[in-house]
Scaffold this motif. Structure first.
Motif, PDB file in Angstrom:
ATOM      1  N   GLN A   4       0.836  -1.210   0.000  1.00 31.42           N
ATOM      2  CA  GLN A   4       0.000   0.000   0.000  1.00 31.42           C
ATOM      3  C   GLN A   4       0.868   1.256   0.000  1.00 31.42           C
ATOM      4  OE1 GLN A   4      -2.293  -0.517   3.560  1.00 31.42           O
ATOM      5  NE2 GLN A   4      -4.001  -1.485   2.496  1.00 31.42           N
ATOM      6  N   LEU A   5       1.922   1.244   0.800  1.00 33.90           N
ATOM      7  CA  LEU A   5       2.821   2.394   0.863  1.00 33.90           C
ATOM      8  C   LEU A   5       3.529   2.617  -0.471  1.00 33.90           C
ATOM      9  CD1 LEU A   5       4.187   1.667   4.418  1.00 33.90           C
ATOM     10  CD2 LEU A   5       3.027   3.800   3.749  1.00 33.90           C
ATOM     11  N   TRP A   6       3.981   1.533  -1.102  1.00 37.51           N
ATOM     12  CA  TRP A   6       4.665   1.652  -2.386  1.00 37.51           C
ATOM     13  C   TRP A   6       3.728   2.241  -3.438  1.00 37.51           C
ATOM     14  CZ3 TRP A   6       8.194   2.993  -5.286  1.00 37.51           C
ATOM     15  CH2 TRP A   6       8.289   2.616  -6.633  1.00 37.51           C
ATOM     16  N   GLU A   7       2.480   1.798  -3.477  1.00 37.57           N
ATOM     17  CA  GLU A   7       1.521   2.342  -4.441  1.00 37.57           C
ATOM     18  C   GLU A   7       1.333   3.840  -4.229  1.00 37.57           C
ATOM     19  OE1 GLU A   7       0.083   1.052  -7.195  1.00 37.57           O
ATOM     20  OE2 GLU A   7       1.427  -0.639  -6.792  1.00 37.57           O
ATOM     21  N   ARG A   8       1.229   4.265  -2.993  1.00 31.79           N
ATOM     22  CA  ARG A   8       1.045   5.692  -2.685  1.00 31.79           C
ATOM     23  C   ARG A   8       2.277   6.506  -3.103  1.00 31.79           C
ATOM     24  NH1 ARG A   8      -2.068   8.233   1.633  1.00 31.79           N
ATOM     25  NH2 ARG A   8      -1.620  10.448   1.497  1.00 31.79           N
ATOM     26  N   VAL A   9       3.457   6.006  -2.755  1.00 26.75           N
ATOM     27  CA  VAL A   9       4.693   6.712  -3.108  1.00 26.75           C
ATOM     28  C   VAL A   9       4.874   6.755  -4.616  1.00 26.75           C
ATOM     29  CG1 VAL A   9       7.224   6.600  -2.959  1.00 26.75           C
ATOM     30  CG2 VAL A   9       5.822   6.287  -0.898  1.00 26.75           C
ATOM     31  N   LYS A  10       4.621   5.635  -5.264  1.00 22.71           N
ATOM     32  CA  LYS A  10       4.757   5.566  -6.724  1.00 22.71           C
ATOM     33  C   LYS A  10       3.829   6.570  -7.394  1.00 22.71           C
ATOM     34  CE  LYS A  10       3.278   1.811  -8.562  1.00 22.71           C
ATOM     35  NZ  LYS A  10       3.040   0.461  -9.092  1.00 22.71           N
ATOM     36  N   ASP A  11       2.596   6.651  -6.943  1.00 20.15           N
ATOM     37  CA  ASP A  11       1.627   7.577  -7.517  1.00 20.15           C
ATOM     38  C   ASP A  11       1.986   9.041  -7.257  1.00 20.15           C
ATOM     39  OD1 ASP A  11       0.191   5.425  -8.457  1.00 20.15           O
ATOM     40  OD2 ASP A  11      -1.360   5.535  -6.894  1.00 20.15           O
ATOM     41  N   GLU A  12       2.351   9.367  -6.025  1.00 21.54           N
ATOM     42  CA  GLU A  12       2.558  10.766  -5.643  1.00 21.54           C
ATOM     43  C   GLU A  12       3.936  11.308  -6.025  1.00 21.54           C
ATOM     44  OE1 GLU A  12       1.224  11.809  -1.748  1.00 21.54           O
ATOM     45  OE2 GLU A  12      -0.620  10.632  -1.980  1.00 21.54           O
ATOM     46  N   TYR A  13       4.918  10.427  -6.187  1.00 24.65           N
ATOM     47  CA  TYR A  13       6.260  10.882  -6.536  1.00 24.65           C
ATOM     48  C   TYR A  13       6.654  10.492  -7.954  1.00 24.65           C
ATOM     49  CZ  TYR A  13       7.037  12.303  -1.712  1.00 24.65           C
ATOM     50  OH  TYR A  13       6.950  12.937  -0.501  1.00 24.65           O
ATOM     51  N   ALA A  14       5.753   9.861  -8.694  1.00 25.38           N
ATOM     52  CA  ALA A  14       5.980   9.481 -10.099  1.00 25.38           C
ATOM     53  C   ALA A  14       7.295   8.725 -10.276  1.00 25.38           C
ATOM     54  CB  ALA A  14       5.929  10.701 -10.994  1.00 25.38           C
ATOM     55  N   VAL A  15       7.495   7.725  -9.453  1.00 26.56           N
ATOM     56  CA  VAL A  15       8.706   6.892  -9.563  1.00 26.56           C
ATOM     57  C   VAL A  15       8.347   5.491  -9.991  1.00 26.56           C
ATOM     58  CG1 VAL A  15      10.171   8.161  -7.980  1.00 26.56           C
ATOM     59  CG2 VAL A  15       8.627   6.446  -7.066  1.00 26.56           C
TER      60      VAL A  15
END
Length: 185
Positions: free
Chosen positions: A174-185
């Motif tokens: 869940q954390l990875w999905e949020r970071v990936k979405d919000e930081y475009a990585v």
């Protein structure tokens, strides 16, 4: 460059080993390890932002599973010379990230009983962990912006330790999905 921080490697298991634009730091659990690890990292390198990710127990029944932004942290395992719980003898009663979100109560105990939950709720905490207060306080000492994302791993009630072991992988995802979405990585 940003610094991605977690207390435990298992909280980063869904994240790629290399993340463009981010260094990675695993501090170990608890306030002292968090403060020591982050201080060493910030003393060695200048960062534009600190992004803390990890798990937290929910002490508010209105918080479902998911990822929550932390706006402030308090300590639930300290008291001042007058015996006031939540007040430290030399540290502020709360520290803030400068973002909208929820208050997390930090302490060097794993909260898994109703009495501890009631005490934390009375202090204003809705989430509970073992590091966030230290991370925010250290970031403030260095003048580095900090963001804290916590995934709810348990209800901080009886048996929470068994539940955490079972859900850390799902929280990391869940954390990875949020970071990936919000930081475009």
């Amino acid at each position: 460059m940003k610094l991605l921080v977690a207390a435990l490697a298992s909280e980063l298991q869904a994240f790629p080993a290399e993340l463009p634009g981010f260094d990675r730091l695993v501090t170990g659990p608890g306030k002292l390890k968090a403060a020591y690890g982050l201080t060493r990292a910030l003393d060695a390198t200048a960062y534009d932002e600190i992004l803390v990710v990890g798990t937290a127990g929910a002490v508010d029944d209105d918080l479902d599973s998911g990822v929550y932004e932390v706006s402030a942290a308090i300590q639930h395992d300290v008291q001042d010379l007058d015996g006031v719980v939540g007040q430290h003898v030399s540290l502020p009663s709360h520290v803030e990230t400068g973002r909208d979100g929820h208050t997390i109560a930090t302490g060097d105990i794993f909260v898994d009983d109703v009495d501890a939950v009631a005490r934390i709720r009375s202090l204003g905490g809705v989430l509970v962990d073992m590091e966030t207060f230290s991370y925010i306080w250290v970031a403030q000492q260095f003048g580095v912006p900090i963001r804290v994302l916590r995934a709810v791993s348990d209800r901080a009630q009886d048996g929470a330790t068994q539940l955490w072991d079972e859900v850390v992988a799902a929280c990391s995802a869940q954390l990875w999905e949020r970071v990936k979405d919000e930081y475009a990585v």
